[in-house]
Design an enzyme around this catalytic site. Sequence first.
Site, PDB file in Angstrom:
ATOM      1  N   ILE A 143       0.976  -1.040  -0.022  1.00  0.00           N
ATOM      2  CA  ILE A 143       0.001  -0.082  -0.194  1.00  0.00           C
ATOM      3  C   ILE A 143       1.098   1.079  -0.339  1.00  0.00           C
ATOM      4  O   ILE A 143       1.546   1.572   1.026  1.00  0.00           O
ATOM      5  CB  ILE A 143      -0.868   0.144   1.231  1.00  0.00           C
ATOM      6  CG1 ILE A 143      -2.004  -1.260   1.386  1.00  0.00           C
ATOM      7  CG2 ILE A 143      -1.911   1.323   1.018  1.00  0.00           C
ATOM      8  CD1 ILE A 143      -2.575  -1.317   2.424  1.00  0.00           C
ATOM      9  N   PRO A 144       1.264   1.698  -1.050  1.00  0.00           N
ATOM     10  CA  PRO A 144       2.396   2.502  -1.309  1.00  0.00           C
ATOM     11  C   PRO A 144       1.953   4.092  -0.929  1.00  0.00           C
ATOM     12  O   PRO A 144       2.195   5.445  -1.609  1.00  0.00           O
ATOM     13  CB  PRO A 144       2.672   2.681  -2.839  1.00  0.00           C
ATOM     14  CG  PRO A 144       1.107   2.530  -3.425  1.00  0.00           C
ATOM     15  CD  PRO A 144       0.526   1.652  -2.542  1.00  0.00           C
ATOM     16  N   CYS A 145       2.180   4.236   0.406  1.00  0.00           N
ATOM     17  CA  CYS A 145       2.018   5.504   1.072  1.00  0.00           C
ATOM     18  C   CYS A 145       3.020   6.611   0.882  1.00  0.00           C
ATOM     19  O   CYS A 145       3.105   7.662   0.997  1.00  0.00           O
ATOM     20  CB  CYS A 145       1.453   5.595   2.676  1.00  0.00           C
ATOM     21  SG  CYS A 145       2.910   4.358   3.516  1.00  0.00           S
ATOM     22  N   HIS A 146       4.297   5.816   0.443  1.00  0.00           N
ATOM     23  CA  HIS A 146       5.421   7.057   0.068  1.00  0.00           C
ATOM     24  C   HIS A 146       4.976   7.626  -1.013  1.00  0.00           C
ATOM     25  O   HIS A 146       5.934   8.754  -1.182  1.00  0.00           O
ATOM     26  CB  HIS A 146       6.591   5.926   0.054  1.00  0.00           C
ATOM     27  CG  HIS A 146       6.575   5.057  -1.263  1.00  0.00           C
ATOM     28  ND1 HIS A 146       5.847   3.897  -1.367  1.00  0.00           N
ATOM     29  CD2 HIS A 146       7.163   5.089  -2.520  1.00  0.00           C
ATOM     30  CE1 HIS A 146       6.301   3.193  -2.231  1.00  0.00           C
ATOM     31  NE2 HIS A 146       6.939   4.008  -2.858  1.00  0.00           N
TER      32      HIS A 146
END
Length: 193
Positions: free
Chosen positions: A146-149
């Site tokens: 879950i690419p929160c970056h």
Amino acid sequence: MNPSIFHPLPGRAVFETALGFMALAWSKTGLVRLCLPEKTRDAAERRLLRLAGQATAAGDHTPPPWITALIADIRRYADGEDVDFSDVPVDLAGIDDFRRDIYAAARNLHYGETTTYGGLAEKAGRKGLFRETGSALGANPIPLVIPCHRILAAGGKIGGFSATGGSNMKEKMLVLEGVRVGPPPSTQASFGF
């Protein structure tokens, strides 16, 4: 497969990447936790145990094939390859609907693609809830998958990041994906006198 990367308890793995030691935990239905790079194997394992606890310790001792493939993909990502994690099964049991919506919208962002907290809130059908979106991302149990970056503050600023290394790790991951973060470089006019 190198069996030494797997924790002796089932449902967990600690492994080395070009970015550092990472750890993950899984259930029968999907990935439960992913810990971004730490400097040592022990630090990665401690973080995983603190965040995932003993709940992931029951089950078969052999990692499922998708976990073995995921570890290989994470290593490729850390080496700078474009890897798509959108098909990795995730187990978000106990996560409220708001966070699920935010996480689903984030999973639609591709390698090197960014948006703002407000933009992600809108994509998730939660327009105007950018602060709440930031809080949801700060509690993301499965960063990278879950690419929160890939979520930036307004104006293209880096924003916060709850992983070890904070915003420096976030920037490192974005640079790995070819994203330049921060204000545009200042230019000096040349008048040619």
